[in-house]
Scaffold this active site. Structure first.
Site, PDB file in Angstrom:
ATOM      1  N   ASP A 135       0.850  -1.187   0.000  1.00 16.74           N
ATOM      2  CA  ASP A 135       0.000   0.000   0.000  1.00 16.74           C
ATOM      3  C   ASP A 135       0.888   1.239   0.000  1.00 16.74           C
ATOM      4  OD1 ASP A 135       0.854  -0.714   2.544  1.00 16.74           O
ATOM      5  OD2 ASP A 135      -1.139  -0.759   3.419  1.00 16.74           O
TER       6      ASP A 135
ATOM      7  N   GLU B 266      -5.812   3.386   3.448  1.00 19.10           N
ATOM      8  CA  GLU B 266      -6.355   4.081   4.615  1.00 19.10           C
ATOM      9  C   GLU B 266      -7.771   4.599   4.369  1.00 19.10           C
ATOM     10  OE1 GLU B 266      -5.023   3.986   7.409  1.00 19.10           O
ATOM     11  OE2 GLU B 266      -2.887   3.606   7.100  1.00 19.10           O
TER      12      GLU B 266
END
Length: 376
Positions: free
Chosen positions: A69, A128
């Site tokens: 990520d 997120e």
């Protein structure tokens, strides 16, 4: 003092954190680095603000995937780093700069010494929020290169460098955002009987929500409702017409998530009736539990323990949320914690991972990938 190539990459990335689906500088940095590795065996695709890279194997029978990520958080950094964030109000406070750097290091090793199987690297945006894993998984770009096995990691401040921690089966919880908007009738503080106070309504709602955990969830299961933010009102002598609650729901089981949401909806309906107000519930982003493939995880833990310099710990499940869970729904694989020995935890403005963990991770993951992707 000079730092290693990959420590420098981490520091470069640390300076430019960007929130979900706005990672344009990060994407370009990744593409520029990959450009130095390109040859006839490497293919690159861009997906939104993410990047997907394929390294063709010498005699492929399967595709091994690594997911990193790449997004940051809306947090004002307080590390004191010389290479602190140059983006005001944004920080790599969850280690995604390390995740990405390790991915680039593993990619470099894969290009330098090809294995039999294909390798696919997913540099994924928006972990997120609002969530990049599921739309990337469903994209045409990834469908063409869909891995047969996938792995991911997350830094762990509480574990020492040279350590990984994971377990078979459930590792991370189901998570969901929670937003509740209440609308009543405002008025003068001296005449409460002519108004409908949404601060009072919100206060009752917060208290009642906690009864869901203590009375509606099996005590042998685990669930948490956290209200992290309440807004309402304008000045001290005006009764608030509106209020808003923002929080999260976390459950270990999928069934408990459904049950908790059902009870939240019933309680909010009760608040509407009790306070004669209007309420709107929004669950925002929801992440599926991270459930590690038992056999692959067991094999990985055994390999790392017996054939690398890393220490392996069998950990317990955590209430952490991770959209990597969606990938593990579709593709066999696993996630593990990587020890980085930081005094401050994830999402903290002073998080300072030990950079020694970067090289160690690249080395042992390269060993694992070569072992897993080469015919004996």
């Amino acid at each position: 003092m000079a730092v290693s190539k990959f420590v420098q990459i981490r520091r470069d990335l640390h300076k430019i954190p960007e929130i979900g689906f706005e990672e344009w500088k990060t994407q370009q940095y990744i593409l520029d680095y990959i450009g130095t590795l390109l040859n006839e065996h490497v293919e690159v695709k861009v997906w939104r603000t993410g990047v997907i890279v394929k390294v063709k194997g010498k005699n492929p029978e399967k595709v091994i995937g690594y997911r990193a990520d790449i997004d940051g958080l809306p947090i004002t950094e307080e590390t004191g780093y010389e290479f602190a964030s140059v983006h005001e109000g944004m920080m790599h406070a969850c280690g995604h700069d390390l995740h990405t750097t390790i991915g680039l290091g593993l990619l470099t090793a894969a290009v330098t010494e090809r294995i039999d199987d294909d390798l696919v690297f997913l540099f994924q945006p928006a972990e997120e929020g609002p969530g990049g894993a599921l739309p990337m998984l469903e994209s045409e770009e990834l469908k063409e290169w869909k891995p047969n096995i996938i792995l991911g990691l997350h830094i762990a401040p509480e574990y020492p460098v040279g350590t990984i921690a994971t377990k078979e089966g459930l590792l991370f919880a189901n998570t969901s955002e929670l937003y509740v908007d209440l609308k009543g009738k405002g008025g003068h503080a001296a005449y409460p009987h002519t108004a409908n106070d949404m601060i009072v309504a919100a206060s009752h709602l917060v208290t009642q929500l906690q009864s869901v955990i203590s009375r509606n969830v099996n005590p042998l299961d685990s669930a948490v409702i956290t209200i992290g933010k309440i807004t309402g009102g304008t000045v001290q002598n005006i009764i608030a017409e509106k209020s808003r609650l923002e929080g999260t729901i976390r459950t270990l089981s999928v069934e408990s998530m459904s049950r908790v949401k059902s009870r939240i909806e019933a309680i909010v309906a009760g608040i509407e009736a009790s306070f004669q107000c209007e309420a709107v519930i929004d669950y925002g982003a929801m992440y599926h539990q991270v459930y590690n493939h038992e056999a692959l995880t067991r094999e990985f833990m055994q390999f790392v323990s017996e054939q690398t310099d890393m220490k392996v710990i069998t950990c317990t499940e955590a209430m952490t949320g991770e959209d990597f869970g969606y990938m593990l729904q579709e593709i066999p694989g696993f996630m593990f914690w990587l020890g980085v020995n930081s005094e401050y935890g994830l999402h903290h403005a002073k998080l300072k991972p030990d950079e020694e963990a970067i090289e160690k991770a690249i080395v042992f993951l390269d060993q694992y990938v070569k072992w897993k992707g080469t015919r004996k």
